[in-house]
Design a protein around this motif. Structure first.
Motif, PDB file in Angstrom:
ATOM      1  N   PHE A  72       0.881  -1.006   0.120  1.00  0.00           N
ATOM      2  CA  PHE A  72      -0.196   0.022   0.009  1.00  0.00           C
ATOM      3  C   PHE A  72       0.712   1.351  -0.002  1.00  0.00           C
ATOM      4  O   PHE A  72       0.699   2.252  -0.951  1.00  0.00           O
ATOM      5  N   ILE A  79       2.037   6.212  -6.842  1.00  0.00           N
ATOM      6  CA  ILE A  79       0.808   6.844  -7.963  1.00  0.00           C
ATOM      7  C   ILE A  79       0.790   8.467  -7.584  1.00  0.00           C
ATOM      8  O   ILE A  79       0.637   9.288  -8.555  1.00  0.00           O
ATOM      9  N   PHE A 259       0.977  -3.390 -20.017  1.00  0.00           N
ATOM     10  CA  PHE A 259       0.160  -2.206 -20.211  1.00  0.00           C
ATOM     11  C   PHE A 259       0.721  -1.208 -21.359  1.00  0.00           C
ATOM     12  O   PHE A 259      -0.076  -0.809 -22.240  1.00  0.00           O
TER      13      PHE A 259
ATOM     14  N   LYS B   8      -6.248   4.849 -20.426  1.00  0.00           N
ATOM     15  CA  LYS B   8      -5.574   4.097 -19.251  1.00  0.00           C
ATOM     16  C   LYS B   8      -5.168   4.944 -18.202  1.00  0.00           C
ATOM     17  O   LYS B   8      -5.301   4.436 -16.889  1.00  0.00           O
ATOM     18  N   LEU B   9      -4.848   6.007 -18.471  1.00  0.00           N
ATOM     19  CA  LEU B   9      -4.405   7.017 -17.392  1.00  0.00           C
ATOM     20  C   LEU B   9      -5.285   7.396 -16.295  1.00  0.00           C
ATOM     21  O   LEU B   9      -5.221   7.365 -15.077  1.00  0.00           O
ATOM     22  N   PHE B  12      -6.090   4.720 -14.326  1.00  0.00           N
ATOM     23  CA  PHE B  12      -5.004   4.740 -13.345  1.00  0.00           C
ATOM     24  C   PHE B  12      -5.398   5.632 -12.266  1.00  0.00           C
ATOM     25  O   PHE B  12      -5.121   5.657 -11.086  1.00  0.00           O
ATOM     26  N   GLY B  13      -6.013   6.791 -12.582  1.00  0.00           N
ATOM     27  CA  GLY B  13      -6.240   7.958 -11.600  1.00  0.00           C
ATOM     28  C   GLY B  13      -7.471   7.552 -10.629  1.00  0.00           C
ATOM     29  O   GLY B  13      -7.288   7.521  -9.616  1.00  0.00           O
ATOM     30  N   PHE B  16      -6.021   5.328  -8.124  1.00  0.00           N
ATOM     31  CA  PHE B  16      -5.657   6.010  -7.108  1.00  0.00           C
ATOM     32  C   PHE B  16      -6.481   6.426  -6.244  1.00  0.00           C
ATOM     33  O   PHE B  16      -6.393   6.352  -4.991  1.00  0.00           O
ATOM     34  N   LEU B  19      -7.554   3.715  -3.898  1.00  0.00           N
ATOM     35  CA  LEU B  19      -6.401   3.393  -2.935  1.00  0.00           C
ATOM     36  C   LEU B  19      -6.730   4.260  -1.914  1.00  0.00           C
ATOM     37  O   LEU B  19      -6.421   4.257  -0.650  1.00  0.00           O
ATOM     38  N   ILE B  22      -9.219   3.686   0.462  1.00  0.00           N
ATOM     39  CA  ILE B  22      -8.714   2.686   1.138  1.00  0.00           C
ATOM     40  C   ILE B  22      -7.797   3.372   2.248  1.00  0.00           C
ATOM     41  O   ILE B  22      -8.192   3.052   3.455  1.00  0.00           O
ATOM     42  N   SER B  23      -7.029   4.160   1.875  1.00  0.00           N
ATOM     43  CA  SER B  23      -6.219   4.660   2.772  1.00  0.00           C
ATOM     44  C   SER B  23      -6.865   5.655   3.899  1.00  0.00           C
ATOM     45  O   SER B  23      -6.677   5.758   4.833  1.00  0.00           O
ATOM     46  N   HIS B  26      -7.385   3.820   6.455  1.00  0.00           N
ATOM     47  CA  HIS B  26      -6.215   3.616   7.097  1.00  0.00           C
ATOM     48  C   HIS B  26      -5.974   4.618   8.082  1.00  0.00           C
ATOM     49  O   HIS B  26      -5.720   4.661   9.354  1.00  0.00           O
ATOM     50  N   ASP B  30      -5.674   5.310  11.868  1.00  0.00           N
ATOM     51  CA  ASP B  30      -4.692   6.083  12.574  1.00  0.00           C
ATOM     52  C   ASP B  30      -5.308   6.917  13.459  1.00  0.00           C
ATOM     53  O   ASP B  30      -4.773   7.207  14.563  1.00  0.00           O
ATOM     54  N   LYS B  80       3.236  -0.615  21.583  1.00  0.00           N
ATOM     55  CA  LYS B  80       3.214  -0.676  19.968  1.00  0.00           C
ATOM     56  C   LYS B  80       4.502  -1.394  19.810  1.00  0.00           C
ATOM     57  O   LYS B  80       5.580  -0.589  20.005  1.00  0.00           O
ATOM     58  N   GLU B  82       7.286  -2.613  17.239  1.00  0.00           N
ATOM     59  CA  GLU B  82       7.753  -2.635  15.885  1.00  0.00           C
ATOM     60  C   GLU B  82       9.056  -3.373  15.789  1.00  0.00           C
ATOM     61  O   GLU B  82       9.997  -3.296  16.508  1.00  0.00           O
TER      62      GLU B  82
END
Lengths: 274, 433, 298
Positions: A72, A79, A259, B8-9, B12-13, B16, B19, B22-23, B26, B30, B80, B82
């Protein structure tokens, strides 16, 4: 005729030989990723696993909880960096090529000048600057310093200089502002140049090792190459896991390559010919 | 054609954005986490970060269990944990510089002098109460973390080296008992070095060894040599210091009855033993769980490291928990250190058998002194050389390792190599000041 | 320049700076500022751990560099690397490009395959090659199958760097191959036609047309290869676990800089080394640019 086909056979032989040299390391790694450790440790050299298993992949995802996180992180950084570079490099390149503003020549000269300076020199000072900004160990620390790239600003300038002016003239007559013209007319026509940038910047960022190594020290913030290296440190003799992790890491880059592969070749030719 | 690229681009966007969303989760997590710490200011829940390395996945499971018990005992503290597994000290130093270092972290005795000197660690004396019973710790281990009469770390455990041998290989070669002296070790190595399939390539070496200063310092001391002088500079390149090392080089070059891991396609000693590429190795207790899990069919036993120069000798390694001087919650961090190095915490972690506990009472309670496999390591503790020698040891060690290797490969004599190692190390020490 | 926009000069200046703003900001903070601070700190002793302290030490760092044996070892490794890798990868790249430039079928497929190593991360490639180089690994098995001598690729100081070289030739040659391929396609067909009329055979065509036409590209490829070599880091770092071992045989300048900065915490000296590296690379680049220009004039 026969001579020709003979030489063709010879050339094919060479090509196939070199393809083998190229592909075998990948296949060998792929095959190891499906073998249990015992088979690897026995030192056998079968390309087809004797005891085929998915356990290595399963193990990575279950036992290395950070693996997905690394994936991730890499994706966010690569990106993010790519999208901003496309925008900012094109904007700067366009301004340098087409807009007459005071200092235009000076900035262009400066960008050409910094092109000559190798990236390594900035590594340690960048670390110190990021430290004083409090950006170590953060996405910002990796993304912000790479938001623009002098090489591609230069490339975009060269591209826009050869761009037909008539389109902009027409846009201006239609009452479009600079900004509108750029986003609506110019950018959509800059696709080949943008494609080349996308590939190089994405690949560069995805595969980057040194900068994340310096900036990210918290395992949760590692990108995949660092994670992979740390993984290797922990599972030092578990080549089955290391190879499985390597394969997972390689797939996205190979997918993007498949791609975009046509643009890739063009892009390289472009960078080589400049 | 071009449109397809834009498509395609834009894919991609989209990806992103996906993502990022999703973040978002995340970051949400946090935030929640931060809320928790924020909350902590109100209801006094503090979060302590703990960094360390792990030598196998099991190790962190056991530590995680111990941390769970700690959190149950002190509900107001969260830990925590690590894991840093590559270039641990580089990472820790970088994080200390960047002021993003963990509150509590592992510190190898080797690197302790440097960090103690630069005052980045919190002295622990003021926190120690009588019922913590500091006297229970092995005093040699404590000493490794003392600087100017202050204690900066509490040893979590220690390890010594002992001789591991493959029982079957010994039986086949008719060797009994394991070698007691270095001469005996060299003799049995010859019997144990075998080319099983007669292809001219040796399949099993007598001894597998690691050509590193960390493993060989006791060989320097065996005949009265010293690793460093009183200024902390390298001082091993003299006849007394080289005599022990010469034995190692001779066995490797002249007898050809010893091998390094990379010679036989292994990564470290116990892997050589497990793969039956070496019949003996000198390794630490961390090898015991490894061998049992990875090579269950190998029957091995341990013995004390054979005497060299009529003296007993081995290495000892110790790691401590230390506290970051910039830690914001020192009281809580101390509770964590005290718990993990207390009798119960130490016992819980020591039962996995990777290392030996630093408290004498725990060591006695676990019965390692009389354990057939562990006894050799416990005995070693009485005469071991602790792997620590001033703040320049990492530099000295790097130069030693380089030159020792070149002597092993016959590029130069041991004497020339070691003189060079000493000179270059000392020069670097001089220039860096 | 469209006239409508030109009339509004201040507007133009404003939009110019608007377009340049992100680039100027980032470049000044993360490129110009670092370069300037590197120039200053290279002459200081910098302590970062604990108390941060800077102390001007003049040319002490430069003198130290001359006396530092590891600097010379890193330079020697780099020189050895340049001498072996650059010619081989250049010839290999040219050879592959020449083959793919013929009217052979399926060349697209071959090109895609050849290119795979170039897009794969150096971290992954290094791990894969470490696995193959294992004393008991694939490469030694193949060598012994053909009755060739086997090596301890990872542990033997005389061999370890060769292992990295082999891997790098393998992974960068295809990149240069593509550059050659593009250049080959730009050679006007009329040149060959004229040569054929003059009765030149294939070899003569190659030596009198192809090779001279490619010389600027060859120069570019060689210089890029040299610069890439000076910047080598990932492979050595992973191969040697950060140490540059065995016996400094895989030590490179960037790895040495990293080690001085982050293991020894000697930031000032590390920056002095960086400065030296920068001077070397810039010299090579400038040489390339001057030569390149001259070539184009001819």
């Amino acid at each position: 005729m026969t001579k020709n086909s003979q030489s063709n056979t010879f050339l094919y032989g060479l090509l196939i030989l070199y393809s083998g040299v190229t592909v075998i390391p990948f296949l060998w790694a792929l095959s190891a990723s499906f073998k249990p450790l015992a088979e690897i440790a026995s030192g056998s050299i079968h390309f087809i696993p004797q005891q085929f298993t998915f356990a290595n992949y399963q193990y990575i995802f279950t036992q290395e909880p950070l693996f997905m996180r690394w994936f991730f992180n890499s994706a966010v950084v690569a990106i993010g960096v790519t999208l901003f570079n496309l925008l900012f490099n094109s904007m700067a390149g366009y301004a340098l090529a087409r807009i007459r503003f005071p200092g235009n020549q000076f900035w262009f000269f400066l960008i050409v000048a910094v092109l000559v300076v190798p990236g390594q020199i900035t590594l340690l000072p960048k670390f110190l600057i990021l430290k004083s900004l409090g950006w170590l160990n953060s996405y910002a620390g990796l993304i912000v310093p790479s938001l623009v790239n002098a090489t591609f600003i230069f490339m975009m300038r060269q591209f826009f200089i050869n761009f037909p002016k008539e389109l902009e003239e027409a846009a201006a007559l239609d009452g479009l502002s600079r900004l509108e013209t750029f986003f609506k007319i110019v950018l959509p026509l800059a696709k080949p140049a943008l494609a080349a940038q996308t590939i190089f910047i994405f690949m560069g960022s995805w595969n980057e090792f040194l900068m994340p190594l310096v900036v990210m020290s918290d395992p949760e913030m590692f990108t995949l190459p660092l994670g992979l290296n740390a993984f290797k440190g922990q599972y030092i003799s578990y080549w089955n896991y290391i190879m499985a992790a390597s394969m997972i890491f390689t797939l996205p880059a190979l997918a993007i390559y498949a791609f975009f592969n046509r643009y890739f070749i063009q892009g390289i030719a472009f960078s080589g010919g400049k | 054609m071009h449109r397809s690229f834009l498509q395609k681009l834009s894919h991609f966007g989209m990806a992103f954005l996906l993502l990022l969303s999703i973040s978002g989760c995340h970051f949400g997590a946090d935030n929640e986490y931060r809320d928790r710490t924020h909350l902590s200011q109100n209801s006094a829940i503090t979060t302590i970060t703990l960094s360390g390395w792990q030598s196998n996945p099991n190790e962190s499971k056991i530590l995680a269990a111990a941390l769970d018990r700690f959190e149950q005992k002190y509900p107001e503290i969260r830990v925590k944990y690590e894991v840093i597994n590559s270039q641990y000290m580089d990472v820790i130093k970088t994080r200390l510089i960047g002021e993003v270092a963990p509150d509590v972290f592992y510190l190898d005795a080797l690197e302790a002098p440097l960090l103690m000197k630069y005052r980045v660690l919190e002295p622990l004396d003021a926190y120690i109460t009588p019922d913590f019973n500091l006297a229970d710790f092995n005093s040699a281990l404590l000493q490794a973390f003392q600087y100017h009469n202050q204690l900066y770390g509490l040893p979590k455990d220690f390890s010594t080296l002992a001789l591991f041998y493959n029982k079957k290989a010994f039986a086949t070669a008719g060797i009994e008992p394991p070698p007691q002296t270095w001469q005996a070790l060299q003799t049995v190595s010859q019997k144990l070095t075998r080319d099983r399939n007669q292809d001219g390539k040796i399949d099993q070496y007598g001894l597998g060894f690691a050509p590193e200063l960390a493993r060989q310092t006791f060989m320097i001391r065996a005949f009265g040599g010293q690793l460093i002088n009183t200024q902390g500079c390298a001082a091993f390149a003299n006849p007394a210091g080289l005599k022990g090392l010469q034995a190692v080089v001779d066995q490797y070059r002249r007898d050809r009855t010893a091998a390094q891991a990379s010679d036989v396609g292994a990564t470290w000693g116990s892997e050589m033993l497990g793969q039956e590429k070496a019949a003996m190795v000198i390794e630490g207790p961390w090898s015991i769980p490894y061998l049992k899990e990875t090579f269950p069919e190998i029957e091995f036993a341990t013995a004390e490291v054979p005497t060299i120069g009529e003296k007993k000798g081995t290495m000892a390694y110790t790691v401590a928990y230390v506290m970051n001087r910039q830690c914001q919650h020192k009281a809580a961090a101390w509770k964590l250190i005290a718990y993990l190095t207390g009798t119960d915490g130490m016992k819980a972690i020591a039962t996995q058998g990777l290392t030996l506990p630093a408290r004498k009472s725990v060591l006695a309670e676990l019965g390692y002194e009389n354990h057939p496999i562990y006894a050799a390591f416990v005995k070693g503790a009485h005469y071991a050389t602790i792997w620590q020698a001033g703040e320049y040891l990492p530099t000295i060690s790097a130069h030693f390792n380089n030159q020792f290797l070149s002597a092993l490969f016959g590029e130069q004599s041991l004497e020339t190599a070691m003189k060079k190692a000493q000179e270059t190390a000392n020069q670097e020490i001089y220039l860096s000041n | 320049m469209p006239r409508i926009w030109q009339r509004q000069r201040s507007q133009e200046a404003l939009s110019g700076y608007f377009f340049m703003l992100p680039a100027l900001f980032i470049l000044s903070v993360f490129l110009v500022l670092p370069i300037l601070s590197a120039l200053i700190l290279a002459f200081c002793k910098v302590q970062l751990l604990g108390e941060v302290r800077y102390q001007f030490t003049g040319i002490k760092n430069l003198l130290r560099m001359i006396a530092d044996e590891r600097v010379w070892i890193a330079l020697k490794n780099t020189a050895e690397y340049v001498a072996i890798v650059v010619p081989i990868q250049t010839i290999l790249a040219l050879g592959l490009a020449l083959i793919l430039n013929t009217n052979i079928r399926g060349k697209k497929g071959f090109r895609i395959i050849f290119f795979m190593p170039t897009v794969t991360s150096s971290a992954v490639l290094t791990l894969i090659f470490m696995w193959i180089y294992n004393s008991d690994g694939l490469l030694n098995h193949i060598l012994s199958f053909f009755n060739l001598p086997t090596y301890n690729w990872l542990g033997d100081p005389a061999i370890a760097l060769k292992g990295i070289m082999l891997m790098n030739i393998w992974s960068t040659a295809p990149f240069f191959m593509v550059i050659y391929l593009a250049a080959l396609q730009e050679i006007p067909a009329s040149l060959y036609e004229a040569a054929q009329i003059d009765g030149a055979n294939r070899w003569e065509q190659f030596f009198y047309i192809t090779l001279p036409s490619l010389s600027p590209v060859t120069f570019f490829v060689i210089v890029m290869g040299i610069i890439g070599t000076f910047q080598l880091f990932d492979q050595s770092y992973i191969f040697s676990g950060g140490s540059g071992g065995p016996n400094n045989s895989t030590l490179t300048l960037v790895l040495l800089i990293y080690n001085y900065a982050f293991s020894n915490l000697d930031m000032g000296y590390a920056l002095a080394l960086t400065l030296m590296l920068a001077v070397v690379i810039m010299t090579v680049t400038l040489l390339q640019r001057t030569f390149f220009r001259e070539e184009q004039v001819h």
